[in-house]
Motif scaffolding. Sequence first.
Motif, PDB file in Angstrom:
ATOM      1  N   ASP A 267       0.842  -1.198   0.000  1.00 28.10           N
ATOM      2  CA  ASP A 267       0.000   0.000   0.000  1.00 28.10           C
ATOM      3  C   ASP A 267       0.872   1.241   0.000  1.00 28.10           C
ATOM      4  O   ASP A 267       0.484   2.300   0.471  1.00 28.10           O
ATOM      5  N   CYS A 268       2.097   1.109  -0.523  1.00 29.93           N
ATOM      6  CA  CYS A 268       3.042   2.223  -0.559  1.00 29.93           C
ATOM      7  C   CYS A 268       3.404   2.524  -2.009  1.00 29.93           C
ATOM      8  O   CYS A 268       3.945   1.682  -2.704  1.00 29.93           O
ATOM      9  N   ALA A 269       3.085   3.709  -2.471  1.00 25.17           N
ATOM     10  CA  ALA A 269       3.457   4.096  -3.830  1.00 25.17           C
ATOM     11  C   ALA A 269       4.974   4.109  -3.928  1.00 25.17           C
ATOM     12  O   ALA A 269       5.648   4.678  -3.078  1.00 25.17           O
ATOM     13  N   SER A 270       5.510   3.474  -4.959  1.00 23.19           N
ATOM     14  CA  SER A 270       6.959   3.341  -5.075  1.00 23.19           C
ATOM     15  C   SER A 270       7.419   3.677  -6.484  1.00 23.19           C
ATOM     16  O   SER A 270       6.969   3.065  -7.451  1.00 23.19           O
ATOM     17  N   THR A 271       8.322   4.605  -6.600  1.00 18.92           N
ATOM     18  CA  THR A 271       8.889   4.962  -7.902  1.00 18.92           C
ATOM     19  C   THR A 271       9.707   3.802  -8.454  1.00 18.92           C
ATOM     20  O   THR A 271       9.690   3.526  -9.651  1.00 18.92           O
ATOM     21  N   THR A 272      10.419   3.109  -7.569  1.00 18.04           N
ATOM     22  CA  THR A 272      11.235   1.961  -7.990  1.00 18.04           C
ATOM     23  C   THR A 272      10.368   0.898  -8.647  1.00 18.04           C
ATOM     24  O   THR A 272      10.692   0.375  -9.713  1.00 18.04           O
ATOM     25  N   LEU A 273       9.262   0.589  -7.993  1.00 14.79           N
ATOM     26  CA  LEU A 273       8.376  -0.458  -8.492  1.00 14.79           C
ATOM     27  C   LEU A 273       7.691  -0.031  -9.787  1.00 14.79           C
ATOM     28  O   LEU A 273       7.619  -0.806 -10.746  1.00 14.79           O
ATOM     29  N   GLU A 274       7.207   1.198  -9.827  1.00 16.30           N
ATOM     30  CA  GLU A 274       6.531   1.662 -11.039  1.00 16.30           C
ATOM     31  C   GLU A 274       7.500   1.761 -12.215  1.00 16.30           C
ATOM     32  O   GLU A 274       7.138   1.453 -13.353  1.00 16.30           O
ATOM     33  N   SER A 275       8.738   2.151 -11.939  1.00 12.53           N
ATOM     34  CA  SER A 275       9.736   2.213 -13.008  1.00 12.53           C
ATOM     35  C   SER A 275      10.011   0.827 -13.580  1.00 12.53           C
ATOM     36  O   SER A 275      10.161   0.661 -14.792  1.00 12.53           O
ATOM     37  N   ALA A 276      10.053  -0.176 -12.698  1.00 16.57           N
ATOM     38  CA  ALA A 276      10.279  -1.550 -13.158  1.00 16.57           C
ATOM     39  C   ALA A 276       9.109  -2.037 -14.002  1.00 16.57           C
ATOM     40  O   ALA A 276       9.285  -2.693 -15.036  1.00 16.57           O
ATOM     41  N   VAL A 277       7.898  -1.700 -13.567  1.00 15.69           N
ATOM     42  CA  VAL A 277       6.696  -2.054 -14.319  1.00 15.69           C
ATOM     43  C   VAL A 277       6.727  -1.418 -15.711  1.00 15.69           C
ATOM     44  O   VAL A 277       6.470  -2.087 -16.729  1.00 15.69           O
ATOM     45  N   ASN A 278       7.044  -0.138 -15.763  1.00 16.77           N
ATOM     46  CA  ASN A 278       7.080   0.556 -17.054  1.00 16.77           C
ATOM     47  C   ASN A 278       8.177  -0.011 -17.956  1.00 16.77           C
ATOM     48  O   ASN A 278       8.003  -0.103 -19.177  1.00 16.77           O
ATOM     49  N   TYR A 279       9.286  -0.386 -17.351  1.00 16.11           N
ATOM     50  CA  TYR A 279      10.383  -1.003 -18.109  1.00 16.11           C
ATOM     51  C   TYR A 279       9.905  -2.293 -18.777  1.00 16.11           C
ATOM     52  O   TYR A 279      10.130  -2.523 -19.972  1.00 16.11           O
ATOM     53  N   ALA A 280       9.217  -3.131 -17.994  1.00 23.01           N
ATOM     54  CA  ALA A 280       8.733  -4.404 -18.530  1.00 23.01           C
ATOM     55  C   ALA A 280       7.686  -4.185 -19.616  1.00 23.01           C
ATOM     56  O   ALA A 280       7.683  -4.875 -20.648  1.00 23.01           O
TER      57      ALA A 280
END
Length: 409
Positions: A267-280
């Motif tokens: 439940d924590c917005a994460s730039t690291t996680l979203e960047s990985a998602v966008n990369y994939a």
Amino acid sequence: MYWENDISSTLLHTKFPTVFPTSISLTAFPFFGEASAKGPLQESKQVTAKVEKDKYVKGEVIVKFKDSVSIAKQNKTVETFGGEILSDSAEGKSPFKVLKVGNVEAVVKALNKNPNVEYAEPNYILSATWTPNDTYYSGYQYGPQNTSTNYAWDIARGSSSQEIAVLDSGVDYNHPDLATKTIRGYDFVDRDYTPMDLNGHGTHVAGTAAAATNNSTGVAGMAPNTRILAVRVLDANGSGSLANIANGIRYAADYGAEVINLSLGCDCASTTLESAVNYAWNKGSVLIAAAGNSGVSTTFEPASYANVIAVGAIDRYNRRASFSNYGTWVDVTAPGVDIASTVPNRGYSYMSGTSMASPHVAGLAALLAGQGRSNSQIRQAIQQTTDKISGTGSFFRYGKINSNRAVRY
């Protein structure tokens, strides 16, 4: 059509008692009747995936320096805060660094003000948590039938040259229903290439997505011909760091997995996680994620990100599961209550949760990928062919997935 020797067709005529003891020999019932599969029938469990707010790896910070910043400047910046750069991800391809520091909150705040830094955040801990559910429904593997996947198999069954990456607690790649299907990817927990499941969550997810089918054994997978890429990012307790999960997503994308299933989140917005998602996504993968099991409308990451299909859970009667998160940020729904699938040590078990709903959608995505569709075409086909059920437009944007309509879309 039903394949004559599929477990999904023959089990429809078998009735079970409503409640099972917590430990029963698998050979005692037709569903678990193959002679080779012996072990306790595990109790039905409700499975979610979340992180407690502000919970992170003690003393660890993730930092992404701007591309123009030299290694020397990066090291000097780290030294300024008395930090230490920990080892990078497998094969050294991670765009961010994990730092060992004293005061996480203070360092994150200071780094985010540093002109050399793109972003910094704690190395959050994401996990798959389990809550016992004592009730068994009278049926068993109803997911494929409930989503018209049995009819979709006349058109598409996936491709053995493609993969569903299961980013989870690993996969029991010796399980008779998974052994011929599973590729051993990277284990980000133990830093090796033996991603064995020591928890059970990942094996259950993998079986729903793509267990061996039409083999007179166990359960049928949503994508019978598609292979499973096991990427272990959660430990034996079902927990995993943000860094491992983000790197796991990138690893799966670089491997070329057409579909990535994420039955986990926070439940924590994460730039690291979203960047990985966008990369994939930009590499061509379609990402599917569980919407979470808190029964609230609050967004759940990575499911809520724009380049992820968020999946809520429904029961066999198309009712929203009480534990499923909801809202128009949830894209589609799939069966997630009392789902029968594989578990380690040659076993099978019922489990419930949006973690169980997500691989139903991942399996459908694999059927569509096998037809040669791109990730954007896959997403469109899934969303535009759903069945409108109660809650559509309020509890979730679209409806229940319909595999038959999707593969013909």
